[in-house]
Design an enzyme around this catalytic site. Sequence first.
Site, PDB file in Angstrom:
ATOM      1  CB  ILE A 105       3.393  14.501   5.860  1.00 54.49           C
ATOM      2  CG1 ILE A 105       2.946  13.136   5.938  1.00 54.49           C
ATOM      3  CG2 ILE A 105       3.697  14.702   4.170  1.00 54.49           C
ATOM      4  CD1 ILE A 105       1.677  12.871   5.122  1.00 54.49           C
ATOM      5  CG  HIS A 142      25.562   4.810  31.866  1.00 57.72           C
ATOM      6  ND1 HIS A 142      25.223   6.175  31.572  1.00 57.72           N
ATOM      7  CD2 HIS A 142      27.095   4.942  31.817  1.00 57.72           C
ATOM      8  CE1 HIS A 142      26.388   6.823  31.398  1.00 57.72           C
ATOM      9  NE2 HIS A 142      27.339   6.172  31.654  1.00 57.72           N
ATOM     10  CG  ASP A 148      -4.900   5.795   6.701  1.00 59.13           C
ATOM     11  OD1 ASP A 148      -4.643   5.449   7.903  1.00 59.13           O
ATOM     12  OD2 ASP A 148      -4.284   6.350   6.021  1.00 59.13           O
ATOM     13  CB  CYS A 172       2.485   2.451   4.584  1.00 56.88           C
ATOM     14  SG  CYS A 172       3.883   2.332   6.049  1.00 56.88           S
ATOM     15  CB  ALA A 209       1.743  18.121   4.097  1.00 57.77           C
ATOM     16  CB  ILE A 210      -3.921  20.565   4.692  1.00 55.90           C
ATOM     17  CG1 ILE A 210      -4.662  20.258   3.340  1.00 55.90           C
ATOM     18  CG2 ILE A 210      -3.005  21.681   4.621  1.00 55.90           C
ATOM     19  CD1 ILE A 210      -5.332  21.184   2.766  1.00 55.90           C
ATOM     20  N   GLY A 211      -3.712  16.823   5.371  1.00 53.37           N
ATOM     21  CA  GLY A 211      -4.483  15.793   6.011  1.00 53.37           C
ATOM     22  C   GLY A 211      -4.859  14.787   4.985  1.00 53.37           C
ATOM     23  N   GLY A 228       0.845  -1.423  -0.001  1.00 53.06           N
ATOM     24  CA  GLY A 228      -0.096   0.011  -0.075  1.00 53.06           C
ATOM     25  C   GLY A 228       0.856   1.318  -0.071  1.00 53.06           C
TER      26      GLY A 228
END
Length: 460
Positions: A180, A439, A306, A41, A264-266, A39
């Site tokens: 994005i 550590h 989505d 992604c 890139a607004i959704g 897809g």
Amino acid sequence: MDTYDVVVIGGGPGGYVAAARTAQSGMKTALVEKESLGGTCLNWGCIPTKALLQNAEVIHLLGRGRAFGFSFDNLTVDYAAAHKRSRQVVMRQNRRVAALMKKSGVAIYEGEAHFVDAETLVVAPSDVRLRAKQIIIATGAKSRALSDCPFDGKKVINFRNALEMTETPESAVIVGAGPIGMEFATLWSRYGCRVTVAEMMSHALPLEDAEISMEAEKQFKRNGINVKTETLVETVKPLDEGVSVTIKTGDVRESITVDTVLVAIGFTPNCLTLDLDKAHVAVLKGAIDVDETMRTSVPHIYAIGDVNGKMGLAHVASAQGMIAAENIAGRTTKALDYTAMPRCTYSHPEVASVGLTEARAREMGHEVITAVCPFAGNGKAVAMDDNIGFVKIVAEAGSEKILGVHLVGGHVTELVASATGMIALGATAEQVAETVYPHPTLSEAIMEAAQALCGHAVHL
């Protein structure tokens, strides 16, 4: 007509996971994919973007040779070669998904599926008909365009168009300072592009905790990205040469001419072409309505990823795919807590978070305590010469239950998984503070922030 127990529509990170799981459960499964397995992604989003950002990181490191004791002359960079490498990464991962489907026994149909009725699909352009007892819709979403300026794929583009480019623009306006937008701002600016980012909210990455957003925005600007917040994009007009953009910040208007505008607004869910009305599947506010098991209004039809509008992240789609598959197999599942889903931005600096922001926790009525541990004194961060940023923990006063963990800095997207586990298990700050962290690591900053919450930080 081919008959299956389960047909999955869409082969992205939700769809192929669901298909593999139903097949593993002994059900005859088919998957319909109109383009490429994996897809958006895998093919035009998460994976190629991260490959390109890795190339950009190498360029950034080479520019800091003095700090690491080397120097050279005549450095040249080739974005076309970086793009080629990103496509090779995609092809390798695509083959892995195809191998997984073959191993799982999932039948693959190439094309676009449409409902004929609630049990029947037709696949275009082959006109093959599939009948299924259970159907999973996983058709994803598409980029939302500006209302008065559609994408032309060349000058006014979306993220997919950007990933098809074999050279970066010399100048660009990016509309939207979400993940994005800021990832492409980081990528392009490191290849020499003059980038202006226009964001209508008060800070870049506006959905993050306010302290994180402010720190990230400060660092973006230090990196040479022109971030303009509380800014509206009024007009975008393609010209013979470039694009004219008019922006308004307060009462001040400004016109900018650039090579490219990236919007890139959704996203908008991909459900309009499925003929959902023929299957009587309900749509709510442009997305397919589902319950906590991913069932739609038709009990044997599920929608994941989505397309259901819950949360547009690949790992959330995969989790939803597993829930749908398990329910189809008759197994009980736990509802997803969307506030406990990790969120990552692979810009420079990186940003990662899970759980509630401080503001949201207060809005929900929690009495909140917070603590911050900067990376400035973290031994590993100093050794890497990348010690900007900090870890912030939001906890409930009294119980000290951790409500949110928010990080900004180098490689923090690799740290947020442990914080996700803390929240999923309902951990307290004391429990985290008592945990021994290795550590030297960046992760020690999480432990030290927890210790600060408990009032016994040693290194702060």
